[in-house]
Write an enzyme that holds these catalytic residues in place. Structure first.
Site, PDB file in Angstrom:
ATOM      1  N   LYS A  10      20.425 -17.676   0.882  1.00 14.09           N
ATOM      2  CA  LYS A  10      21.497 -16.692   0.682  1.00 14.09           C
ATOM      3  C   LYS A  10      22.512 -17.181  -0.360  1.00 14.09           C
ATOM      4  O   LYS A  10      22.514 -18.372  -0.727  1.00 14.09           O
ATOM      5  CB  LYS A  10      22.162 -16.417   2.031  1.00 14.09           C
ATOM      6  CG  LYS A  10      21.198 -15.806   3.061  1.00 14.09           C
ATOM      7  CD  LYS A  10      21.919 -15.458   4.370  1.00 14.09           C
ATOM      8  CE  LYS A  10      20.943 -14.862   5.371  1.00 14.09           C
ATOM      9  NZ  LYS A  10      21.635 -14.405   6.619  1.00 14.09           N
ATOM     10  N   TYR A  50      18.993  -4.781   5.313  1.00 15.10           N
ATOM     11  CA  TYR A  50      19.662  -5.001   6.601  1.00 15.10           C
ATOM     12  C   TYR A  50      19.996  -3.680   7.306  1.00 15.10           C
ATOM     13  O   TYR A  50      20.918  -3.635   8.130  1.00 15.10           O
ATOM     14  CB  TYR A  50      20.916  -5.852   6.405  1.00 15.10           C
ATOM     15  CG  TYR A  50      20.620  -7.334   6.224  1.00 15.10           C
ATOM     16  CD1 TYR A  50      20.149  -8.110   7.287  1.00 15.10           C
ATOM     17  CD2 TYR A  50      20.803  -7.959   4.996  1.00 15.10           C
ATOM     18  CE1 TYR A  50      19.874  -9.461   7.128  1.00 15.10           C
ATOM     19  CE2 TYR A  50      20.526  -9.318   4.835  1.00 15.10           C
ATOM     20  CZ  TYR A  50      20.072 -10.054   5.917  1.00 15.10           C
ATOM     21  OH  TYR A  50      19.798 -11.406   5.768  1.00 15.10           O
ATOM     22  N   PHE A  58      30.057  -5.795  11.379  1.00 12.90           N
ATOM     23  CA  PHE A  58      30.000  -6.755  10.277  1.00 12.90           C
ATOM     24  C   PHE A  58      29.144  -6.280   9.108  1.00 12.90           C
ATOM     25  O   PHE A  58      28.954  -7.009   8.137  1.00 12.90           O
ATOM     26  CB  PHE A  58      29.486  -8.119  10.782  1.00 12.90           C
ATOM     27  CG  PHE A  58      28.119  -8.064  11.422  1.00 12.90           C
ATOM     28  CD1 PHE A  58      26.958  -8.075  10.650  1.00 12.90           C
ATOM     29  CD2 PHE A  58      27.989  -7.999  12.803  1.00 12.90           C
ATOM     30  CE1 PHE A  58      25.708  -8.011  11.239  1.00 12.90           C
ATOM     31  CE2 PHE A  58      26.729  -7.940  13.404  1.00 12.90           C
ATOM     32  CZ  PHE A  58      25.580  -7.948  12.609  1.00 12.90           C
ATOM     33  N   ARG A  86      11.590 -19.647  11.901  1.00 15.20           N
ATOM     34  CA  ARG A  86      12.810 -19.360  12.675  1.00 15.20           C
ATOM     35  C   ARG A  86      13.288 -20.629  13.399  1.00 15.20           C
ATOM     36  O   ARG A  86      14.489 -20.877  13.492  1.00 15.20           O
ATOM     37  CB  ARG A  86      12.562 -18.229  13.684  1.00 15.20           C
ATOM     38  CG  ARG A  86      12.201 -16.882  13.067  1.00 15.20           C
ATOM     39  CD  ARG A  86      13.344 -16.135  12.464  1.00 15.20           C
ATOM     40  NE  ARG A  86      14.360 -15.790  13.416  1.00 15.20           N
ATOM     41  CZ  ARG A  86      15.359 -14.939  13.130  1.00 15.20           C
ATOM     42  NH1 ARG A  86      15.455 -14.358  11.927  1.00 15.20           N
ATOM     43  NH2 ARG A  86      16.271 -14.674  14.015  1.00 15.20           N
ATOM     44  N   THR A  92      21.345 -18.139  14.488  1.00 19.40           N
ATOM     45  CA  THR A  92      22.149 -17.372  13.523  1.00 19.40           C
ATOM     46  C   THR A  92      23.527 -18.002  13.327  1.00 19.40           C
ATOM     47  O   THR A  92      24.014 -18.116  12.194  1.00 19.40           O
ATOM     48  CB  THR A  92      22.310 -15.918  14.019  1.00 19.40           C
ATOM     49  OG1 THR A  92      21.009 -15.384  14.309  1.00 19.40           O
ATOM     50  CG2 THR A  92      22.992 -15.057  12.971  1.00 19.40           C
ATOM     51  N   ARG A 103      20.220 -24.330   9.192  1.00 21.35           N
ATOM     52  CA  ARG A 103      21.565 -23.761   9.379  1.00 21.35           C
ATOM     53  C   ARG A 103      22.549 -24.798   9.905  1.00 21.35           C
ATOM     54  O   ARG A 103      23.727 -24.788   9.532  1.00 21.35           O
ATOM     55  CB  ARG A 103      21.489 -22.530  10.278  1.00 21.35           C
ATOM     56  CG  ARG A 103      20.949 -21.304   9.512  1.00 21.35           C
ATOM     57  CD  ARG A 103      20.688 -20.148  10.412  1.00 21.35           C
ATOM     58  NE  ARG A 103      20.439 -18.907   9.664  1.00 21.35           N
ATOM     59  CZ  ARG A 103      19.865 -17.830  10.202  1.00 21.35           C
ATOM     60  NH1 ARG A 103      19.495 -17.835  11.478  1.00 21.35           N
ATOM     61  NH2 ARG A 103      19.682 -16.739   9.477  1.00 21.35           N
ATOM     62  N   ASN A 113      25.255 -18.026   6.499  1.00 18.29           N
ATOM     63  CA  ASN A 113      24.392 -18.975   7.216  1.00 18.29           C
ATOM     64  C   ASN A 113      23.178 -19.438   6.402  1.00 18.29           C
ATOM     65  O   ASN A 113      22.152 -19.792   6.963  1.00 18.29           O
ATOM     66  CB  ASN A 113      24.013 -18.425   8.589  1.00 18.29           C
ATOM     67  CG  ASN A 113      23.326 -17.077   8.504  1.00 18.29           C
ATOM     68  OD1 ASN A 113      22.943 -16.642   7.429  1.00 18.29           O
ATOM     69  ND2 ASN A 113      23.161 -16.434   9.642  1.00 18.29           N
ATOM     70  N   HIS A 116      17.713 -16.810   5.299  1.00 13.89           N
ATOM     71  CA  HIS A 116      17.129 -15.723   6.088  1.00 13.89           C
ATOM     72  C   HIS A 116      15.676 -16.070   6.362  1.00 13.89           C
ATOM     73  O   HIS A 116      14.994 -16.599   5.485  1.00 13.89           O
ATOM     74  CB  HIS A 116      17.169 -14.403   5.297  1.00 13.89           C
ATOM     75  CG  HIS A 116      16.197 -13.371   5.817  1.00 13.89           C
ATOM     76  ND1 HIS A 116      16.480 -12.589   6.894  1.00 13.89           N
ATOM     77  CD2 HIS A 116      14.931 -13.050   5.424  1.00 13.89           C
ATOM     78  CE1 HIS A 116      15.427 -11.796   7.138  1.00 13.89           C
ATOM     79  NE2 HIS A 116      14.476 -12.068   6.255  1.00 13.89           N
ATOM     80  N   GLU A 127       9.022  -7.340   3.837  1.00 13.46           N
ATOM     81  CA  GLU A 127      10.001  -8.068   3.023  1.00 13.46           C
ATOM     82  C   GLU A 127       9.324  -8.754   1.832  1.00 13.46           C
ATOM     83  O   GLU A 127       9.903  -8.817   0.731  1.00 13.46           O
ATOM     84  CB  GLU A 127      10.731  -9.088   3.903  1.00 13.46           C
ATOM     85  CG  GLU A 127      11.603  -8.403   4.954  1.00 13.46           C
ATOM     86  CD  GLU A 127      12.176  -9.350   6.004  1.00 13.46           C
ATOM     87  OE1 GLU A 127      11.993 -10.583   5.884  1.00 13.46           O
ATOM     88  OE2 GLU A 127      12.829  -8.844   6.937  1.00 13.46           O
TER      89      GLU A 127
HETATM   90  P1  ATP Z   1      18.681 -13.150   9.110  1.00 23.55           P
HETATM   91  O1  ATP Z   1      18.133 -11.767   9.429  1.00 23.55           O
HETATM   92  O2  ATP Z   1      19.603 -13.158   7.929  1.00 23.55           O
HETATM   93  O3  ATP Z   1      17.587 -14.170   9.008  1.00 23.55           O
HETATM   94  P2  ATP Z   1      19.218 -13.572  11.887  1.00 23.55           P
HETATM   95  O4  ATP Z   1      17.909 -12.903  12.112  1.00 23.55           O
HETATM   96  O5  ATP Z   1      19.401 -14.945  12.451  1.00 23.55           O
HETATM   97  O6  ATP Z   1      19.565 -13.636  10.349  1.00 23.55           O
HETATM   98  P3  ATP Z   1      20.491 -11.090  12.504  1.00 23.55           P
HETATM   99  O7  ATP Z   1      20.908 -10.723  13.888  1.00 23.55           O
HETATM  100  O8  ATP Z   1      19.277 -10.443  11.919  1.00 23.55           O
HETATM  101  O9  ATP Z   1      20.383 -12.673  12.457  1.00 23.55           O
HETATM  102  O10 ATP Z   1      21.750 -10.815  11.568  1.00 23.55           O
HETATM  103  C1  ATP Z   1      21.572 -10.719  10.168  1.00 23.55           C
HETATM  104  C2  ATP Z   1      22.710 -11.418   9.483  1.00 23.55           C
HETATM  105  O11 ATP Z   1      23.924 -10.699   9.725  1.00 23.55           O
HETATM  106  C3  ATP Z   1      23.020 -12.821   9.999  1.00 23.55           C
HETATM  107  O12 ATP Z   1      22.195 -13.808   9.444  1.00 23.55           O
HETATM  108  C4  ATP Z   1      24.451 -13.000   9.564  1.00 23.55           C
HETATM  109  O13 ATP Z   1      24.519 -13.298   8.162  1.00 23.55           O
HETATM  110  C5  ATP Z   1      25.009 -11.604   9.792  1.00 23.55           C
HETATM  111  N1  ATP Z   1      25.616 -11.488  11.109  1.00 23.55           N
HETATM  112  C6  ATP Z   1      24.983 -11.307  12.284  1.00 23.55           C
HETATM  113  N2  ATP Z   1      25.842 -11.245  13.310  1.00 23.55           N
HETATM  114  C7  ATP Z   1      27.074 -11.386  12.762  1.00 23.55           C
HETATM  115  C8  ATP Z   1      28.396 -11.414  13.291  1.00 23.55           C
HETATM  116  N3  ATP Z   1      28.637 -11.267  14.596  1.00 23.55           N
HETATM  117  N4  ATP Z   1      29.401 -11.599  12.421  1.00 23.55           N
HETATM  118  C9  ATP Z   1      29.186 -11.730  11.083  1.00 23.55           C
HETATM  119  N5  ATP Z   1      27.961 -11.710  10.529  1.00 23.55           N
HETATM  120  C10 ATP Z   1      26.921 -11.549  11.351  1.00 23.55           C
HETATM  121 MG    MG Z   2      17.381 -11.044  11.227  1.00 26.20          MG
END
Ligand code: ATP
Ligand code: MG
Length: 138
Positions: A10, A50, A58, A86, A92, A103, A113, A116, A127
Site C-alpha cells: 500500500k 474496496y 472509514f 494472510r 488488519t 504488518r 497497514n 493487502h 484481483e
Molecule cells: P486488506 O483487504 O487491505 O488486505 P484486511 O482484509 O485485513 O485488509 P478489511 O476488513 O478487508 O481488512 O479492510 C480493508 C482495509 O480497510 C484495511 O486493510 C484497512 O486499511 C481499512 N480498514 C479496515 N477497518 C478499518 C477501521 N476500523 N478503521 C480504518 N481503516 C480500516
Molecule cells: Mg480485505
C-alpha cells in the site's frame, strides 16, 4: 488459481521505504512472484476494489489513502497461497498482528497497514485480473 494470491504494497509501505524488505519477506517465505508492477489506483479503481466496505465509516479515508501514491501489485504463488499469505501479513490492526508478520513489522495503524492480501481464491482471481494483463503474468 487456487495456489495464487494478489498482494498490494500500500502507499504507506512505499512512502516508508519498505518495498525491498516486504518483497524479501515474501520470497523468503516461499512465495514465487508470478507478476509484479508499480502502479497507482484511481479513485474509481479504489472504490471498486474496496466496494464491499462502501457503507463503512472509514470508506472515504480508505479510498483517499489507497489512491494517494503508488502501490506495488503482485501475483504470488504457493500452496495454500491465500491463507498462508494472510498468515504472513498478520491481523488488519498491527497492534493485534503476531510477531514477525509484515504488518507487525511495517504497518503504522489500522488504516495504514502496509499490505493487502486477497481473502479468498475467488477474489484472488478477480484481483489478479484487475491488475494484470495476460502477457504480464508468468
Ligand atoms: P486488506 O483487504 O487491505 O488486505 P484486511 O482484509 O485485513 O485488509 P478489511 O476488513 O478487508 O481488512 O479492510 C480493508 C482495509 O480497510 C484495511 O486493510 C484497512 O486499511 C481499512 N480498514 C479496515 N477497518 C478499518 C477501521 N476500523 N478503521 C480504518 N481503516 C480500516
Ligand atoms: Mg480485505
Amino acid at each position: 488459481m487456487a495456489n495464487t494470491t494478489l498482494m498490494m504494497i500500500k502507499p504507506d509501505g512505499i512512502e516508508n521505504g519498505h518495498i525491498g524488505n516486504i518483497l524479501e519477506k515474501v520470497t523468503s517465505s516461499g512465495f514465487k512472484i508470478k507478476a509484479l508492477k508499480l502502479t497507482q489506483l484511481t479513485l474509481a479503481d479504489a472504490e471498486h476494489f474496496y466496494a464491499v466496505h462502501n457503507e463503512r465509516p472509514f470508506f472515504g479515508e480508505l479510498v483517499a489513502f489507497m489512491t494517494r501514491g503508488p502501490i506495488v501489485a503482485a501475483i504470488l504463488e504457493k500452496d495454500n497461497a491465500v491463507s498462508d499469505f494472510r498468515a504472513l501479513i498478520g491481523a488488519t490492526n498491527p497492534a493485534e498482528a503476531a510477531e514477525g508478520t509484515i504488518r507487525k513489522l511495517y504497518a503504522t495503524s489500522m488504516g495504514e497497514n502496509a499490505v493487502h492480501g486477497s481473502d479468498s481464491d475467488e477474489n484472488a482471481a478477480i484481483e489478479a485480473a484487475f491488475h494484470f494483463a495476460t502477457r504480464e503474468r508468468f
